[in-house]
Motif scaffolding. Sequence first.
Motif, PDB file in Angstrom:
ATOM      1  N   GLU A 191      57.312  42.289  31.041  1.00 18.04           N
ATOM      2  CA  GLU A 191      58.008  41.377  30.402  1.00 18.04           C
ATOM      3  C   GLU A 191      59.439  41.483  30.154  1.00 18.04           C
ATOM      4  OE1 GLU A 191      56.854  38.432  29.457  1.00 18.04           O
ATOM      5  OE2 GLU A 191      54.731  38.813  29.733  1.00 18.04           O
ATOM      6  N   PRO A 192      60.360  40.845  30.365  1.00 21.89           N
ATOM      7  CA  PRO A 192      62.017  41.140  30.410  1.00 21.89           C
ATOM      8  C   PRO A 192      62.157  41.090  28.777  1.00 21.89           C
ATOM      9  CG  PRO A 192      61.641  38.761  31.051  1.00 21.89           C
ATOM     10  CD  PRO A 192      60.337  39.492  30.924  1.00 21.89           C
ATOM     11  N   GLY A 193      63.191  41.909  28.336  1.00 18.77           N
ATOM     12  CA  GLY A 193      63.643  41.909  27.032  1.00 18.77           C
ATOM     13  C   GLY A 193      63.260  43.023  26.224  1.00 18.77           C
ATOM     14  N   TYR A 194      64.044  43.261  25.373  1.00 15.83           N
ATOM     15  CA  TYR A 194      63.622  44.399  24.257  1.00 15.83           C
ATOM     16  C   TYR A 194      62.573  43.807  23.197  1.00 15.83           C
ATOM     17  CZ  TYR A 194      68.125  46.033  25.631  1.00 15.83           C
ATOM     18  OH  TYR A 194      69.111  46.349  26.408  1.00 15.83           O
ATOM     19  N   GLY A 195      62.084  44.769  22.444  1.00 15.09           N
ATOM     20  CA  GLY A 195      61.059  44.368  21.554  1.00 15.09           C
ATOM     21  C   GLY A 195      59.693  44.830  21.576  1.00 15.09           C
ATOM     22  N   PHE A 196      59.541  45.386  22.732  1.00  7.80           N
ATOM     23  CA  PHE A 196      58.065  46.238  23.060  1.00  7.80           C
ATOM     24  C   PHE A 196      58.140  47.600  23.023  1.00  7.80           C
ATOM     25  CE2 PHE A 196      58.304  41.990  25.334  1.00  7.80           C
ATOM     26  CZ  PHE A 196      57.343  41.435  24.693  1.00  7.80           C
ATOM     27  N   PHE A 197      59.277  48.358  22.588  1.00  7.02           N
ATOM     28  CA  PHE A 197      59.472  49.682  22.718  1.00  7.02           C
ATOM     29  C   PHE A 197      60.067  50.121  21.673  1.00  7.02           C
ATOM     30  CE2 PHE A 197      61.207  53.561  24.080  1.00  7.02           C
ATOM     31  CZ  PHE A 197      60.566  54.036  25.448  1.00  7.02           C
ATOM     32  N   THR A 198      59.453  51.059  20.741  1.00  5.23           N
ATOM     33  CA  THR A 198      60.059  51.512  19.531  1.00  5.23           C
ATOM     34  C   THR A 198      59.435  53.219  19.408  1.00  5.23           C
ATOM     35  OG1 THR A 198      59.864  51.117  17.200  1.00  5.23           O
ATOM     36  CG2 THR A 198      57.890  50.864  18.388  1.00  5.23           C
ATOM     37  N   PHE A 199      59.807  53.724  18.164  1.00  5.75           N
ATOM     38  CA  PHE A 199      59.527  55.042  17.968  1.00  5.75           C
ATOM     39  C   PHE A 199      58.889  55.227  16.624  1.00  5.75           C
ATOM     40  CE2 PHE A 199      61.917  56.691  21.699  1.00  5.75           C
ATOM     41  CZ  PHE A 199      62.854  55.601  21.760  1.00  5.75           C
ATOM     42  N   GLY A 200      58.120  56.290  16.804  1.00  8.55           N
ATOM     43  CA  GLY A 200      57.586  56.898  15.453  1.00  8.55           C
ATOM     44  C   GLY A 200      58.556  57.916  14.623  1.00  8.55           C
ATOM     45  N   THR A 201      57.766  58.931  13.991  1.00  6.91           N
ATOM     46  CA  THR A 201      58.514  59.839  13.450  1.00  6.91           C
ATOM     47  C   THR A 201      58.822  61.097  14.231  1.00  6.91           C
ATOM     48  OG1 THR A 201      57.032  59.610  11.372  1.00  6.91           O
ATOM     49  CG2 THR A 201      58.377  61.463  11.678  1.00  6.91           C
ATOM     50  N   GLY A 202      60.012  61.417  14.202  1.00  6.61           N
ATOM     51  CA  GLY A 202      60.135  62.475  15.202  1.00  6.61           C
ATOM     52  C   GLY A 202      59.597  63.782  15.094  1.00  6.61           C
ATOM     53  N   PHE A 203      59.178  64.633  15.967  1.00  7.94           N
ATOM     54  CA  PHE A 203      58.795  65.919  15.954  1.00  7.94           C
ATOM     55  C   PHE A 203      59.617  66.960  16.276  1.00  7.94           C
ATOM     56  CE2 PHE A 203      55.293  62.872  16.512  1.00  7.94           C
ATOM     57  CZ  PHE A 203      54.359  63.247  15.409  1.00  7.94           C
ATOM     58  N   ILE A 204      59.320  68.240  15.710  1.00 11.56           N
ATOM     59  CA  ILE A 204      60.446  69.298  15.750  1.00 11.56           C
ATOM     60  C   ILE A 204      60.312  69.826  17.424  1.00 11.56           C
ATOM     61  CG2 ILE A 204      58.475  71.242  15.326  1.00 11.56           C
ATOM     62  CD1 ILE A 204      61.047  72.674  13.882  1.00 11.56           C
ATOM     63  N   ILE A 205      61.494  70.088  17.853  1.00  7.16           N
ATOM     64  CA  ILE A 205      61.462  70.706  19.246  1.00  7.16           C
ATOM     65  C   ILE A 205      61.432  72.382  19.024  1.00  7.16           C
ATOM     66  CG2 ILE A 205      63.076  71.446  21.186  1.00  7.16           C
ATOM     67  CD1 ILE A 205      64.164  68.583  21.113  1.00  7.16           C
ATOM     68  N   GLY A 206      60.234  72.799  19.702  1.00  8.43           N
ATOM     69  CA  GLY A 206      59.950  74.500  19.332  1.00  8.43           C
ATOM     70  C   GLY A 206      60.094  75.002  20.960  1.00  8.43           C
ATOM     71  N   ALA A 207      59.818  76.401  20.715  1.00 14.76           N
ATOM     72  CA  ALA A 207      59.836  77.226  21.904  1.00 14.76           C
ATOM     73  C   ALA A 207      58.744  76.679  22.862  1.00 14.76           C
ATOM     74  CB  ALA A 207      59.744  78.565  21.613  1.00 14.76           C
ATOM     75  N   TRP A 208      57.754  76.269  22.426  1.00 20.88           N
ATOM     76  CA  TRP A 208      56.477  75.753  23.411  1.00 20.88           C
ATOM     77  C   TRP A 208      57.070  74.627  24.332  1.00 20.88           C
ATOM     78  CZ3 TRP A 208      56.699  75.497  17.910  1.00 20.88           C
ATOM     79  CH2 TRP A 208      57.209  74.184  17.250  1.00 20.88           C
ATOM     80  N   LEU A 209      58.122  73.874  24.201  1.00 16.37           N
ATOM     81  CA  LEU A 209      58.621  73.008  25.109  1.00 16.37           C
ATOM     82  C   LEU A 209      59.391  73.696  26.200  1.00 16.37           C
ATOM     83  CD1 LEU A 209      59.807  69.835  23.283  1.00 16.37           C
ATOM     84  CD2 LEU A 209      57.415  70.366  24.285  1.00 16.37           C
TER      85      LEU A 209
END
Length: 385
Positions: A191-209
Amino acid sequence: MKTFLITVPAAFLALGLLAGSAAYADDDRYDPADEAEQAYDAPFTAAELDDLLAPIALYPDPLLAQILPAATFSDQIDAAARYVGQYGQAARIDDQPWDVSVKAVAHYPNLLAMMDQKFDWTVSLGQAYINQQQDVMDSIQRLRAEAEARGNLSSTPEQQVVDSGGVISIDPAAPDVIYVPQYDPQMVYMEPGYGFFTFGTGFIIGAWLNRDCDWHGRRIYYHGWQGGGWIGRSRLHVRGGNNIYINNRYRTITVNRGALQHDTTRYRGEIRRNVQLRPALPGRPAPSARGGQGTPAAVGTRPPAATNVYRGRDVQRSQPASQTGYGGYGSSRDATTYRQRGQTSRGAMQPVNRAAPAQRAVSRPAPASRPAPSGGGGGGWRQQR
């Protein structure tokens, strides 16, 4: 008596021949299990990989680089989910005897729970990564290009989308936080256009990445927190766990080939059914009933309801099943929710494009830097092999 002694061996010989004939007939008899085994040992087609990877193709590269290897350790995913569920997110995850990729995923409880609840999807994802790593990476790029073409993938305050000559990377925008996108795959790729993409709560970036995606080499690699880009931005914010996650023994990405022993025949059959029922994306031919390429489907048509095939752990109530295919994610109700929540980030989406790099020879990335791009053209990512 002499006649009797000759007759008895003859009788035994006849019985032996009959038994051997019966045994031969049994061996030659058709066994449905053989076909079932071949079904889940066969490679995924490009369309089936797209269906399998659609729910995570728009995740940030550092998360994908942990999810794909972790999917091969489905039993450890189950153990980690139970452990985190019992002891909480603050539990001593780093001290557990799991693969480093599973420990990395365990730092993100929602992601861990999803992989645990969608067990058959996780196992199939791991099998695809073991057998078809390059095809998996190609599929992710194909799906990203389709989302970008429909205006559903751009840079936001949560993520940085970089298109380098058709090779699309998604990096964390903030130096200390990573966001997991929430979207309905059936909508975001079609489907074209925005509205189907969002974000939840951010998670910390750690050494495991400690891993990232090398899209030009079509592989996952260990960076050891050396390099520029998001790695350089986040390096100063990474504290703790360095002695666990920053280690040269992780230069080789470990996978669990035991994942290939799981029988995913039923789930893969449903993926094949979803692919056949779903209309083709514009410009892409629809698969025929035998899995080949057929005539393009009409744009905007809706497929018949696909079947949710995830097993275990009460997934019907914990995560609503999809009736749209694409890995069993999303529903009409979910699409409405995504659309409403997506309005808040719609205006913030801005494309970040870079010119294609000059063509040069492909080289393996040095441990001290992010892999240098090679090959100017990006059209090859969208070719189905």
